[in-house]
Write an enzyme that holds these catalytic residues in place. Sequence first.
Site, PDB file in Angstrom:
ATOM      1  N   HIS A  51      19.863   6.204   4.188  1.00  0.00           N
ATOM      2  CA  HIS A  51      18.760   6.617   4.559  1.00  0.00           C
ATOM      3  C   HIS A  51      19.076   7.108   5.987  1.00  0.00           C
ATOM      4  O   HIS A  51      18.928   6.469   6.964  1.00  0.00           O
ATOM      5  CB  HIS A  51      17.586   5.727   4.614  1.00  0.00           C
ATOM      6  N   HIS A  64      14.273  11.369   4.332  1.00  0.00           N
ATOM      7  CA  HIS A  64      14.504   9.836   4.288  1.00  0.00           C
ATOM      8  C   HIS A  64      15.362   9.243   3.756  1.00  0.00           C
ATOM      9  O   HIS A  64      16.014   8.410   4.226  1.00  0.00           O
ATOM     10  CB  HIS A  64      12.935   9.568   3.708  1.00  0.00           C
ATOM     11  N   GLU A 113      -2.258 -15.227   3.099  1.00  0.00           N
ATOM     12  CA  GLU A 113      -1.000 -15.723   2.344  1.00  0.00           C
ATOM     13  C   GLU A 113       0.278 -14.965   2.640  1.00  0.00           C
ATOM     14  O   GLU A 113       1.283 -15.508   2.894  1.00  0.00           O
ATOM     15  CB  GLU A 113      -1.216 -16.119   0.914  1.00  0.00           C
ATOM     16  N   HIS A 115      -6.659 -20.643 -11.713  1.00  0.00           N
ATOM     17  CA  HIS A 115      -6.164 -21.482 -10.719  1.00  0.00           C
ATOM     18  C   HIS A 115      -5.015 -22.536 -11.294  1.00  0.00           C
ATOM     19  O   HIS A 115      -4.536 -23.256 -10.568  1.00  0.00           O
ATOM     20  CB  HIS A 115      -7.217 -22.380  -9.963  1.00  0.00           C
TER      21      HIS A 115
END
Length: 673
Positions: free
Chosen positions: A38, A269, A417, A479
Site C-alpha cells: 500500500h 492506496h 464495548e 442475551h
Amino acid sequence: MNVVARTQVLADSTLNKKMADAIRLLSLDAIERAGDGHPGAPLGCAEIATVLFTRHLKLNPADPNWFDRDRFVLSNGHGSMLLYSLLYLSGYQAVTIEQIKSFRKLGSICHGHPEYATEYGIEVTTGPLGQGFANGVGMAVAEEHLRNVLGPGVVDHFTYVLAGDGCLMEGVAQEALSLAGHLKLGKLIVLWDDNSITDDGSTSISISEDIRTRFRAAGWQVLDADGHDTEAIDGAIAHAKSDSRPSLIACATTIGRGFVRLEGQRGAHGSRVFKEDTEAARERLGWTFPPFVVPDDVLAGWRGMVDARNGEEYRAWQARLAELPADKRALVERLARRELPTGWEESLGRYKRSAIDLPAQPSIQSSGEAVASVFAAIPELMSGAPDLEGPTGHKRELRAFTASDRGGRFVHYGIREHAMGSMMNGMAAHGGIIPIGATYLAFSDYLRPAIRMAALMGVPTVFVFSHDSIGIGQNGPTHQPVEIVASLRAIPNMLVMRPADAVEVAECWEMALARRDGPSSLILSRQPLPPVRNVHTDENLCARGAYVLAEAVDGPRKVSLIATGSEVSIALEAKRLLEKEGISTAVVSMPSWEAFERQDERYRRSTLGGEDALKVGIEAAVRQGWERYLGENGIFVGMTGFGASGPGEELFRHFGITAENVVGEVKRRLRIR
C-alpha cells in the site's frame, strides 16, 4: 550532534526533503519488490513522519523497550512500509535494509501490517482500521495512570497516533475519541492523514460531516497543518504538546505523493507498483540513488537528529531511575520486565481456601471477590466495564480513573464495548498495566476485533464475561449467548475458562493472571452455582484444563459425564441417579479446553476414560467442537438453537439440560430400560 549542528540540519531544506524522500523511495522499492503493498500512506505521510521522528518522538533505538519512550501507533497499518522505513532510518538494529528488502516475505519482520514487536519498535498490531486509534487512547490512559503512581520523573511521555480517513470513520474510533476527550488525555496526539481519499474514491461519496467539529465537540483541541510543510507540522505538534486536551492535527496531504502515475488518486492506496513507477518517482523527486540505497548524508541526518535529541534525555532518565528508593526502583524495573510481583498468588490462595465454605452464588460474584483479593498484591491491575459495573461487580472498593483522579484503577468506559476492548489492548501493549474488562458474554461480539487482535499480539488482556447462557432467563434469547463460547474457543491463543463454582473461579483467575503471552476469557454465570469442590487442594486442578471431579464408585467406568460451568452440578446429579441404577459413572469438570489440550495424551485419556466409556458432553451452548472429546458415539446434551424468554430453571428443563434427561439419553444409548 550538538545544538548548532542540529539547527543547521533543520535549516537545510534540501536535506529535510531528502529525509522525507528516503521514506518514499524505500517504500516504493520494497512494495515493487514484494509485488504487493500500500504505497499511498507512506508516500503521502513522509513529511509528517519525518518531523515526528526527528524532532519530537522520544525514543532510543538502542533500547527499544525504554519504559518512558513515546508511543507511536500507525493506525492505518496497511501503510506499514512507512513504519518499517522509519525504524530503519532511525537506527533500530533489527530493521535492517535486508529486512526492508524482504517486505511481505515469509519470515520477515516487515509484515504486511505492523505486527506487535516492541523489541523492533512496533508498539501494536494494527489490522482493522480504527483499532490502532483506540489502542492509542488506551496507551494514553496507561501513561496518565503510571505517571500519577510512579511520578513524572519516571513516566512522562506522549502517545502519537497516525490515522487516516478510514480509521476515523470506524465506529470504534468514535467511541474512543469521545472517551479520550471526556478523560482529558492531553498526552495523546493524533495526526490525521487528511487526504480525502479512501479505497473506493473521494471521501465525499460516503461522508459529509465536519470531522473537526466532531472532535471539538468531544473536548479535543483541533489544529490544521499542511502535511507536506515540515515547519507547519513541527509547529502544530509543538502547540499540541502544550495543551491539556487531546489533540487532533489535521494534516492536509496528497495520497501517494511522488507516485507519478497515481498521485492524488484512489489507486494510490493499494495499487501494484512497477519498475517504471519507481523510475518515474526517482525522476520526479530527483533521487539518483539505486534501489534500497539511502545516501550517507541522509542516513546521518536521520540518525544524528534522533540521537541528538534523545541521548541526553535517555541518560538523564537512567540517572533518575538509579536515584529512586530501592523499592520504587524495583517496582519500575519489574513493570518494565512485565513480570508479576513475587508471592501474588498467596492472597488468591486464601480466597480459594475460603471459597469451599461459600454458599451457592453467581460465578460473576465469585470472580469479583477473587480478583478483589489480589488488587493490593498486583498494583498494575486496572479494571473497567462498559456501564455494567453494578451487574458485573469488578470495581468493589476501587477508585475510578477520571480526568481529575489519575490514580484510580477502574475505568468507566460508558456504553462503549468496542472502545473498551481496543483500549485494553493498548494498555497491555503499553506495559505497566494489566487490564481487566467485564461485560455480558452476548456483548463480546462488540469486542470481537479487539479480542482477536489481543490473541494475535499475545498480550495479557483479561476479558470477563457474565450472563453466560440460557441461565439468565427472562432477558430472552438476545442475551443468551448459546454460540459465543464456541466462537471464542475458535480463536488461536485465546485461553477460555468456564468455571463451575467459586473454587474453580479462583483457580481460573490464577491461570489468567499468570499468563503473560496471550489473553484470557472468563465465562461466568449470573445465576447462583452450587459448590462442587468441597475439599481444599493446593494444586490448581483447573490448570489441567479438565480433571476428574468424581470418579466412578463401583467398578470400571461405563460413562464419563464431561461438563463445564453451571452444568457441572447437573452432571453430578446425573451421576448420582445413574449409579443408583448400577451404571458406574464419573464426572469430569472441563473448565478450559485450551489448557486440557496442552496436557500429555496419557493424562487426557485417563481423564476422559477409555474407549469403552460412553462420553457425554453437557454444556448450555451449541455442540460445535465437542466432537473431539465425545467421539463418534458420544452424546451431547446442550443447545441446538437460540434460547427463549422465561425463568432460567424452566429454560433448562425446556431445552432438556437436566440430570434426568442426561440419564435418559445414557440409558437409551446403553439400551437399558
